[in-house]
Design a protein around this motif. Structure first.
Motif, PDB file in Angstrom:
ATOM      1  N   LEU A  36       0.786  -1.230   0.000  1.00 38.63           N
ATOM      2  CA  LEU A  36       0.000   0.000   0.000  1.00 38.63           C
ATOM      3  C   LEU A  36       0.818   1.280   0.000  1.00 38.63           C
ATOM      4  N   ASN A  37       1.943   1.284   0.663  1.00 44.03           N
ATOM      5  CA  ASN A  37       2.715   2.517   0.799  1.00 44.03           C
ATOM      6  C   ASN A  37       3.572   2.757  -0.442  1.00 44.03           C
ATOM      7  N   LEU A  38       2.918   3.174  -1.512  1.00 44.08           N
ATOM      8  CA  LEU A  38       3.605   3.419  -2.769  1.00 44.08           C
ATOM      9  C   LEU A  38       4.448   4.678  -2.680  1.00 44.08           C
ATOM     10  N   VAL A  53      -3.314   1.634  14.843  1.00 42.92           N
ATOM     11  CA  VAL A  53      -3.101   1.334  13.438  1.00 42.92           C
ATOM     12  C   VAL A  53      -3.898   2.387  12.684  1.00 42.92           C
ATOM     13  N   ARG A  54      -3.267   3.015  11.683  1.00 36.08           N
ATOM     14  CA  ARG A  54      -3.913   4.114  10.962  1.00 36.08           C
ATOM     15  C   ARG A  54      -3.890   3.874   9.460  1.00 36.08           C
ATOM     16  N   LEU A  55      -4.988   4.216   8.845  1.00 39.33           N
ATOM     17  CA  LEU A  55      -5.135   4.141   7.397  1.00 39.33           C
ATOM     18  C   LEU A  55      -5.510   5.527   6.900  1.00 39.33           C
ATOM     19  N   ASP A  56      -4.745   6.048   5.952  1.00 43.12           N
ATOM     20  CA  ASP A  56      -5.061   7.331   5.337  1.00 43.12           C
ATOM     21  C   ASP A  56      -5.929   7.040   4.114  1.00 43.12           C
ATOM     22  N   ARG A  57      -7.241   7.120   4.295  1.00 45.14           N
ATOM     23  CA  ARG A  57      -8.184   6.753   3.230  1.00 45.14           C
ATOM     24  C   ARG A  57      -8.059   7.661   2.014  1.00 45.14           C
ATOM     25  N   LEU A  58      -7.877   8.940   2.238  1.00 48.31           N
ATOM     26  CA  LEU A  58      -7.775   9.876   1.117  1.00 48.31           C
ATOM     27  C   LEU A  58      -6.538   9.558   0.270  1.00 48.31           C
ATOM     28  N   LEU A  59      -5.424   9.331   0.925  1.00 46.77           N
ATOM     29  CA  LEU A  59      -4.210   8.980   0.198  1.00 46.77           C
ATOM     30  C   LEU A  59      -4.361   7.645  -0.516  1.00 46.77           C
ATOM     31  N   LEU A  60      -5.008   6.695   0.116  1.00 45.69           N
ATOM     32  CA  LEU A  60      -5.268   5.392  -0.510  1.00 45.69           C
ATOM     33  C   LEU A  60      -6.054   5.585  -1.808  1.00 45.69           C
ATOM     34  N   GLU A  61      -7.086   6.396  -1.757  1.00 46.80           N
ATOM     35  CA  GLU A  61      -7.892   6.644  -2.946  1.00 46.80           C
ATOM     36  C   GLU A  61      -7.094   7.353  -4.032  1.00 46.80           C
ATOM     37  N   GLN A  62      -6.262   8.309  -3.630  1.00 50.53           N
ATOM     38  CA  GLN A  62      -5.452   9.040  -4.599  1.00 50.53           C
ATOM     39  C   GLN A  62      -4.447   8.135  -5.309  1.00 50.53           C
ATOM     40  N   LEU A  63      -3.847   7.218  -4.561  1.00 52.92           N
ATOM     41  CA  LEU A  63      -2.828   6.364  -5.140  1.00 52.92           C
ATOM     42  C   LEU A  63      -3.387   5.207  -5.969  1.00 52.92           C
TER      43      LEU A  63
END
Length: 65
Positions: A36-38, A53-63
Motif C-alpha cells: 500500500l505505501n507506494l 493502526v492508521r489508514l489514510d483513506r484519502l491517500l489510498l484513494e489518490q494512489l
C-alpha cells in the motif's frame, strides 16, 4: 476494517478483530504496507507509541484510483 473506523483503530482491538495476537500487529501491518505505501507515501502505519493502526483513506484513494 480500518475504513469502517474512520481510519484509526487501537492496535489491541485491531488484533482482536483480525483474530491474531497483539504482538503480531507490527509484522502484519509491515506486510500490508509493502503493497500500500507506494513511493513512500504512508497509507497504512502502526504507531506503537500511540498503540494505533492508521489508514489514510484519502491517500489510498489518490494512489489507487
Amino acid at each position: 476494517l480500518l475504513a469502517d473506523q474512520d481510519g484509526v483503530m487501537a492496535d489491541d482491538l485491531f488484533a482482536t478483530r483480525i483474530n491474531v495476537p497483539k504482538f503480531r500487529v507490527p509484522s502484519i501491518v509491515a506486510l500490508v504496507t509493502e503493497r500500500l505505501n507506494l513511493e513512500q507515501h504512508p497509507v497504512l502505519m502502526h504507531d506503537r507509541g500511540q498503540g494505533q493502526v492508521r489508514l489514510d483513506r484519502l491517500l489510498l484513494e489518490q494512489l489507487f484510483t
